[in-house]
Design a protein around this motif. Structure first.
Motif, short mmCIF file in Angstrom:
data_model
loop_
_atom_site.label_atom_id
_atom_site.label_comp_id
_atom_site.label_asym_id
_atom_site.label_seq_id
_atom_site.Cartn_x
_atom_site.Cartn_y
_atom_site.Cartn_z
N THR A 1 0.90 -1.09 -0.11
CA THR A 1 -0.13 -0.05 -0.06
C THR A 1 0.81 1.20 0.09
O THR A 1 2.12 1.19 0.22
CB THR A 1 -0.77 -0.12 1.37
N ASN B 1 -2.62 6.33 7.76
CA ASN B 1 -4.05 5.72 7.44
C ASN B 1 -4.89 6.52 6.92
O ASN B 1 -4.65 8.05 7.25
CB ASN B 1 -4.41 4.63 8.36
N GLY C 1 -0.06 3.66 11.15
CA GLY C 1 -0.20 4.41 9.92
C GLY C 1 0.99 4.41 9.36
O GLY C 1 1.85 3.74 9.23
N ASP D 1 -7.90 1.99 1.82
CA ASP D 1 -7.83 2.67 2.88
C ASP D 1 -6.49 2.87 3.64
O ASP D 1 -6.45 3.27 4.71
CB ASP D 1 -8.83 1.79 3.89
N PHE D 2 -5.43 2.59 2.77
CA PHE D 2 -3.73 3.00 3.34
C PHE D 2 -3.29 3.77 2.27
O PHE D 2 -2.03 3.57 1.82
CB PHE D 2 -3.13 1.85 3.65
N CYS E 1 -9.16 1.28 8.04
CA CYS E 1 -8.70 0.73 9.47
C CYS E 1 -7.73 1.54 10.10
O CYS E 1 -6.81 2.06 9.78
CB CYS E 1 -8.20 -0.59 8.90
N GLN E 2 -8.18 1.84 11.34
CA GLN E 2 -7.73 2.74 12.19
C GLN E 2 -6.83 1.99 13.38
O GLN E 2 -6.21 2.19 14.23
CB GLN E 2 -8.33 3.65 13.04
N ASN F 1 -1.08 -5.18 4.93
CA ASN F 1 0.14 -4.18 4.88
C ASN F 1 1.25 -4.80 5.15
O ASN F 1 1.35 -5.63 6.15
CB ASN F 1 -0.02 -3.01 5.82
N LEU G 1 3.69 -0.97 8.47
CA LEU G 1 3.10 0.24 9.26
C LEU G 1 3.99 0.71 10.33
O LEU G 1 4.93 -0.02 10.78
CB LEU G 1 1.93 0.14 9.85
N SER H 1 0.88 3.34 2.53
CA SER H 1 1.46 3.59 3.78
C SER H 1 2.52 2.76 3.85
O SER H 1 3.74 3.00 4.39
CB SER H 1 0.35 3.12 4.75
#
Length: 515
Positions: free
Chosen positions: A101, A408, A406, A143-144, A413-414, A398, A401, A103
């Motif tokens: 991703t 993010n 993050g 979402d990343f 997704c948190q 991922n 991270l 991120s």
């Protein structure tokens, strides 16, 4: 606390072998301290033919620890035997990997060039590392990502609706540079791409009224744009090829039954089938060999009764005589709902179609940084539970991270962790369960390996395993011990055998030459 690892360097000659195991404070090349090789249960006598092994366990005492088992010629009369049976054959493997991703690539590019090279080489090199062989990327945002976007947010004129198509900063400045670094290490890396949404101007609220749906989440793909959206995929594959990056496969839609992701598109099977038909025809027209995997969502179809057996319904709706039909090769699954036993059901209904496992994540909700909770469960359910149910590939979410989960995107997704987490000014890497299971599998199982059969002694309780014949003529074996005590077994391929000890709550992967 930073996890430690041990590395055993094996130098075998006709006269002697030297074994050394060393631990370091991080994966980026800090100071090392030597450990007595007697702490590894799988270290044989010097000067013998050996099967290289990799060992990890849930306490971290064995942390991708290299070792080997002494090979003995002939059959065995040992009490507990795992017997390979190459006459029974199953699927051919494409590989194992992580999602690259924005991120993940952002964090990788924050590392020093030398640290990043060392980490990527250890992860992806087939010669000097674990040989991870697959990657998943998004077609547009996920979402990343740095923001919500597609590759053509502005609609072009009627005679060229995709005039404004272009790769964006996330691709050009982050994902592509990292992929190129990985390809320099492993040129055979396979890449699958999935969109989280089509451009908003292609969306409608419903197919009956055709009312525009100008939002990142939810909405349906307007059937009037099936051909245009297929061209969008073609342009993406061609744009990546212009960067010397081949897209091995795509899915039409990430999580097609999820309306609430940060960017999403609702695409039930009745709508995916006609789009896939358009996509396959467009790929064929443009001489693209990119595979298409349908569905790409949960085992339980998000509990929607009319969407059960989604891939089979798509196959049945398509038939087999459409243009590009050979490119629609199978289905992809996630595990955020339901059981991997669904893979058996789909394989039984469509035995000629492929299966891959394309996404799972760890995070705060499943104690994702706790190896004692995750290592055994993830090896059993994510890796072995899918491979032994006909999956050709296994991909997790991922790769990397940071220690703040993050970067993010709001609405995504948190609470997710990476396969590895990086901290301490992008210097210290902590490995989580997903890194272990993917690297263990990649170490023993090459791209193109064929899963084969086995028989085992009934006294080997709590042991889960998978066996393979690699293209280079080696055997590959993955072992999981779910028990609270170490277990020793004899592995036999019929002409040679060796003993392996799998620690409590531990994994062992091994690869050895056929006679």
């Amino acid at each position: 606390m930073t996890k430690k690892y041990m590395i055993v360097d094996i130098l075998a000659t006709a006269l002697a072998a030297l074994f050394m195991a060393c631990g370091s404070s991080s994966e980026t090349g800090g100071e090392t301290t030597c450990i007595d090789p007697g702490t590894n249960p799988n270290v044989p006598s010097a000067g013998k033919a050996v099967a290289p092994l990799l060992t990890s366990n849930a306490t971290g005492a064995y942390d991708l620890a290299a070792g080997s088992a002494e090979i003995t010629e002939g059959s065995t009369m040992a009490a507990t035997v795992l017997q390979l049976d190459a006459t029974k054959t199953y699927q051919t493997m494409d590989g194992f990997g992580f999602a690259l991703t924005y991120s993940s690539c952002y964090n990788l590019l924050k590392m020093s060039a030398s640290d990043r090279e060392a980490f990527l080489k250890k992860t992806y090199s087939t010669k000097d590392g674990y040989g991870v062989s697959y990657a998943r990327i998004s077609l547009g945002c996920n979402d990343f990502s740095s923001r919500e976007y597609t590759l053509c947010d502005s609609k072009g004129p009627d005679d060229d609706l995709l005039k404004n198509f272009a790769l964006q900063s996330d691709e050009k400045n982050y994902v592509i540079p990292v992929i190129k670094e990985i390809l320099a290490i492993n040129p055979n890396l396979k890449i699958i791409a999935s969109p989280w949404t089509c451009p908003q101007w292609m969306k409608v609220d419903d197919l009956t009224t055709g009312k525009p749906h100008m939002a990142w989440t939810d909405g349906h793909l307007n059937p009037d744009y099936y051909a245009t959206y297929a061209d969008y995929f073609v342009k993406f594959v061609q744009a990546m090829k212009a960067e010397d990056i081949d897209i091995y496969a795509v899915t039409p839609q990430n999580e097609p039954l999820n309306k609430g992701n940060c960017a999403s598109l609702y695409m039930p099977w009745e709508e995916e089938a006609p789009f896939v038909k358009a996509l396959a025809a467009d790929f064929e027209k443009n001489n693209l060999k990119t595979k298409i995997y349908v569905f790409d969502h949960n085992y339980n179809y998000d509990n929607l009764s009319d969407q059960q057996d989604y891939p089979v319904k798509v196959y049945n709706a398509l038939g087999s005589s459409f243009a590009g039909s050979e490119l629609v090769v199978g289905a992809a699954y996630h595990d955020y709902g339901g059981s991997n036993t669904e893979l058996d059901d789909i394989h039984q209904q469509a035995p000629t179609k492929e299966l891959i496992f394309s996404e799972t994540s760890i995070g705060t909700w499943n104690d994702g940084r706790n190896l004692s909770k995750r290592l055994v469960a993830d090896m059993k359910n994510v890796l072995l539970g899918t491979v032994n149910r006909h999956c050709k590939a296994v991909l997790v979410w991922n790769l990397m991270l940071d220690d703040k989960l993050g970067p993010n995107l709001d609405g995504g997704c948190q609470t997710c962790y990476g396969a590895v987490d990086i901290s301490n000014g992008y210097k210290t890497i902590s490995k989580n369960s997903h890194y272990y299971i993917i690297t263990h599998a990649s170490e023993a199982v090459e791209t193109g390996a064929q899963r084969i059969g086995t028989s085992r002694d009934p006294k080997l309780t709590g042991i889960t395993h998978a066996e393979f014949l690699n293209p280079d003529g080696t055997y590959g074996l993955l072992l999981l011990n779910e028990g609270a005590e170490a277990q020793t077994m004899t592995v036999s391929d019929g002409s040679r055998h060796f003993k392996v000890t799998v620690p409590a709550s531990g994994l062992v992967s091994c690869k050895w030459k056929k006679q």
